[in-house]
Enzyme design. Structure first.
Site: not given
Ligand code: XIL
Length: 521
Positions: A177, A220, A256, A286, A288
């Site tokens: 990030e 990432n 996400h 990641e 979800d």
């Protein structure tokens, strides 16, 4: 064996507050909602039925999950499902710098060791996460450190950690990030940026490569699943670093998502492809999928969620440059989404009691490359072949041949009022999950947010809005905006309209190929 050989051989929207109220009301009106929520779980896998791990292996993709060290220790069912369903593990917190190094000269390896040992016992690969992140960094790092001091700390941390797990951890997120396009520099504010400037990114990768020539090194990032300002910035950054020989092997797209804030499949695939074309291994890192912006009962939310998982996974399966998908946890019992309080969401694929949700089936379908079957378009004249028929707009509305696309486009001068189609209630009354998609183009330089929403009117004449899809458009290119929505009405509304609108008042917005389609069960 080369590193790459190894890989191959492993074979919020406006209207939120009223919506929350509506949700509360519909929950009250629907006192058997708990029952409803229970119905929509997948039957337990029978003897001989394949689990996710087996299906992923057959698809030639890795399937991973974030792992919480406390849950792993305390909850035998968690450990059992983890071992059975996944072939890759990312420690959710245990290998972040802060948790690993609570003081300047001590390390707390216990949680990380426990996860690494578990993975080894179950033949699972590990992606360490993450050497450098502006969050969960040690409290003893500070912006008053000199560049040499911070550099020395970074070097020591990367070397110490890589040495401990050498040959046991397959890949590391080296930097997490670092991009924030809302800042002036384009980089996320952090102690690293303060003291070293953006070159800390390059330095971290070089340090990691020097310390371990074999481990895979990943960058990432959050919110770069689709094309747009942030993923463009990240793409240029990766390109520039690779051109200068910085040792980056791969990139993780966090993903996400929320069922209403969702990358269109074409967009996600094109984005994966452009990073892969730089020579990077791409990973969905990641995943979800939140559901809370949807009204209706648990069943329809969960069915819409299934599609979100299915599409992201199938995007990865369809793109040879994508090595696999890691979910950010697997049971709604433990999810970071609920750490911040508020109404609990259920973003993962097993429910709190480890029953398979429809999202589990979505991952299975995605791994086999299957895309959801869609029913007929419920929007009238969605392609504008019949001119403005069925559509209304404040201000000027014109139909023209869509530039750089086949077919017609509707262009509205008043972007904020947007384009509206009323009278959708009969078509939507049955409820269930729907897929929404349209192509949009803003006739102006600069950035604009484009939103699609359903405007739902109750019998007192009060209206509520429900976000269906949202996108940040930039430049004058056609972009696909997409989302999934689960609807279930209690009580039945008296009208539903679809509205597509933009945020930039003085620029024309053009819209083409509007689709709202039911998903086949
Ligand atoms: C989250 C964890 O899941 C939480 O338990 C923790 O409190 C905060 O961090 N992006 C990332 C992850 O890269 O490391 C974050 O994990 C979620 C967002």
């Amino acid at each position: 064996m080369t590193k790459r050989g190894n890989v191959a051989s492993r074979r919020a929207s406006r209207g939120l507050a009223p919506l929350a109220l509506w949700l509360a009301l519909s929950a009250l009106a629907c006192s058997d909602r708990k029952e409803d929520d229970r119905k929509e779980t997948e039957p337990e896998a029978g003897a001989g039925e394949l689990n996710l791990r087996q299906v992923a292996a057959a698809a030639g993709k890795l399937l991973g999950t974030a792992v919480d060290a406390d849950a792993l220790r305390a909850d035998p069912t968690y450990a059992e499902v983890l071992a059975r369903e996944f072939d890759t593990i990312t420690p959710e917190n245990a290998t972040k710098w802060g948790p690993l190094a609570p003081t300047e000269d001590s390390y707390a390896w216990e949680d990380a060791d426990a996860i690494v040992e578990f993975a080894e016992e179950h033949s699972q690969a590990i992606k360490g996460h993450a050497f450098v992140w502006h969050r969960q960094a040690p409290s003893w790092l500070s912006s008053s450190m000199s560049a040499d001091e911070l550099r020395a700390a970074l070097k020591s941390h990367i070397e110490t950690t890589l040495a401990r797990y050498k040959g046991r951890v397959r890949a590391w997120d080296v930097v997490n990030e670092a991009v924030d396009v809302t800042t002036e520099s384009g980089y996320t504010a952090s102690v690293f940026l303060d003291v070293l400037g953006p070159s800390y990114i390059e330095e971290a990768f070089r340090l990691a490569r020097a310390a371990d020539p074999d481990v895979l090194l990943f960058y990432n990032e959050v919110g770069i699943e689709r094309m747009g300002a942030k993923s463009d910035f990240t793409y240029e950054l990766m390109k520039e670093l690779l051109d200068r020989g910085v040792p980056i092997d791969g990139i993780g797209l966090q993903s996400h998502v929320s069922t209403h804030r969702y990358p269109a499949l074409s967009d996600l695939r094109a984005n994966i492809r452009r990073f892969a074309d730089l020579g990077l291994i791409v990973n969905i890192s990641e995943l979800d999928a939140r559901t809370l912006l949807m009204p209706g009962d648990g069943d329809s939310r969960r069915r819409a969620q299934r599609i979100a998982f299915q599409q992201v996974v199938s995007a990865c399966v369809s793109e040879p440059g994508c090595e696999g998908v890691t979910l950010w946890g697997f049971t709604d019992r433990y999810t970071w989404i609920n750490d911040e309080g508020g109404e609990p969401d259920e973003p993962l694929i097993f429910d709190r009691d480890y029953r398979r949700k429809p999202a589990y089936r979505g991952v299975l379908d995605g791994l086999s490359g299957a895309l959801p079957a869609l029913g007929d378009n419920l929007v009238s004249n969605g392609d504008f072949a019949a001119g403005t028929e069925a559509w209304a707009a404040a201000g000027e509305l014109s139909i023209r041949a869509a530039m750089d696309r086949s077919g017609a486009a509707a262009c509205v001068s008043d972007q904020e009022a947007g384009l509206v189609q009323e009278g959708l209630l009969p078509a939507l009354a049955q409820g269930g999950p729907f897929s929404f998609a349209a192509f949009v183009r803003v006739e102006a330089a600069g950035e604009a947010t484009i939103d699609a929403e359903l405007v739902v009117e109750d019998d007192t004449g009060e209206t509520r809005t429900l976000s269906v899809a949202t996108l940040t458009a930039q430049g004058q290119e056609w972009r696909e905006i997409a989302g999934y929505v689960g609807l279930g009405f209690e009580p039945m509304p008296s009208g539903i309209a679809l509205r597509i609108f933009g945020s930039s008042a003085d620029a024309e917005l053009c819209i083409a190929d509007v689709r709202l389609q039911p998903l086949a069960p």
